[in-house]
Write a protein that holds these residues in place. Structure first.
Motif, PDB file in Angstrom:
ATOM      1  N   ARG A  35      83.735  52.937  88.433  1.00  0.00           N
ATOM      2  CA  ARG A  35      82.897  53.764  89.309  1.00  0.00           C
ATOM      3  C   ARG A  35      82.432  55.039  88.627  1.00  0.00           C
ATOM      4  N   TRP A  36      83.194  55.538  87.677  1.00  0.00           N
ATOM      5  CA  TRP A  36      82.838  56.729  86.910  1.00  0.00           C
ATOM      6  C   TRP A  36      83.066  56.440  85.432  1.00  0.00           C
ATOM      7  N   PRO A  37      82.084  55.794  84.769  1.00  0.00           N
ATOM      8  CA  PRO A  37      82.249  55.356  83.374  1.00  0.00           C
ATOM      9  C   PRO A  37      82.558  56.492  82.393  1.00  0.00           C
ATOM     10  N   VAL A  42      91.799  53.240  83.086  1.00  0.00           N
ATOM     11  CA  VAL A  42      93.146  53.513  83.582  1.00  0.00           C
ATOM     12  C   VAL A  42      94.114  52.505  82.976  1.00  0.00           C
ATOM     13  N   SER A  43      95.182  52.999  82.378  1.00  0.00           N
ATOM     14  CA  SER A  43      96.189  52.122  81.790  1.00  0.00           C
ATOM     15  C   SER A  43      97.526  52.208  82.522  1.00  0.00           C
TER      16      SER A  43
END
Length: 92
Positions: A35-37, A42-43
């Protein structure tokens, strides 16, 4: 991705809503980069819990795949009248 604050207003506890809300929050956390490149992928998603959380909070987190990673003990002053999540939230 850190979920720093998560909870329900008291009148919504005990209805099974916390699990559904947490499941959606976790899903949104994992897809934040989509949604926000501009943000990194996230890992890891983690959440903090404390003794001020509801009696079923830890069970809710564990049921959704979280595991206890680290524990600490610290004392913190808590106001007698907490501010609440937003003005007039008790009336909505």
């Amino acid at each position: 991705m850190e979920i720093a604050y998560f909870g329900l207003l008291a009148r919504f506890t005990g209805r099974g809503l916390g699990g559904q809300l947490l499941t959606q929050g976790i899903s949104k956390a994992w897809t934040l980069h989509e949604r926000w490149p501009v943000l990194p992928e996230v890992s890891r998603v983690w959440v903090h819990i404390c003794t001020l959380d509801g009696p079923y909070a830890l069970r809710n987190y564990l049921a959704r795949g979280f595991r206890i990673n680290h524990t600490t003990q610290a004392e913190q002053d808590v106001p007698d009248d907490p501010p609440g999540p937003w003005p007039d939230s008790a009336n909505t």
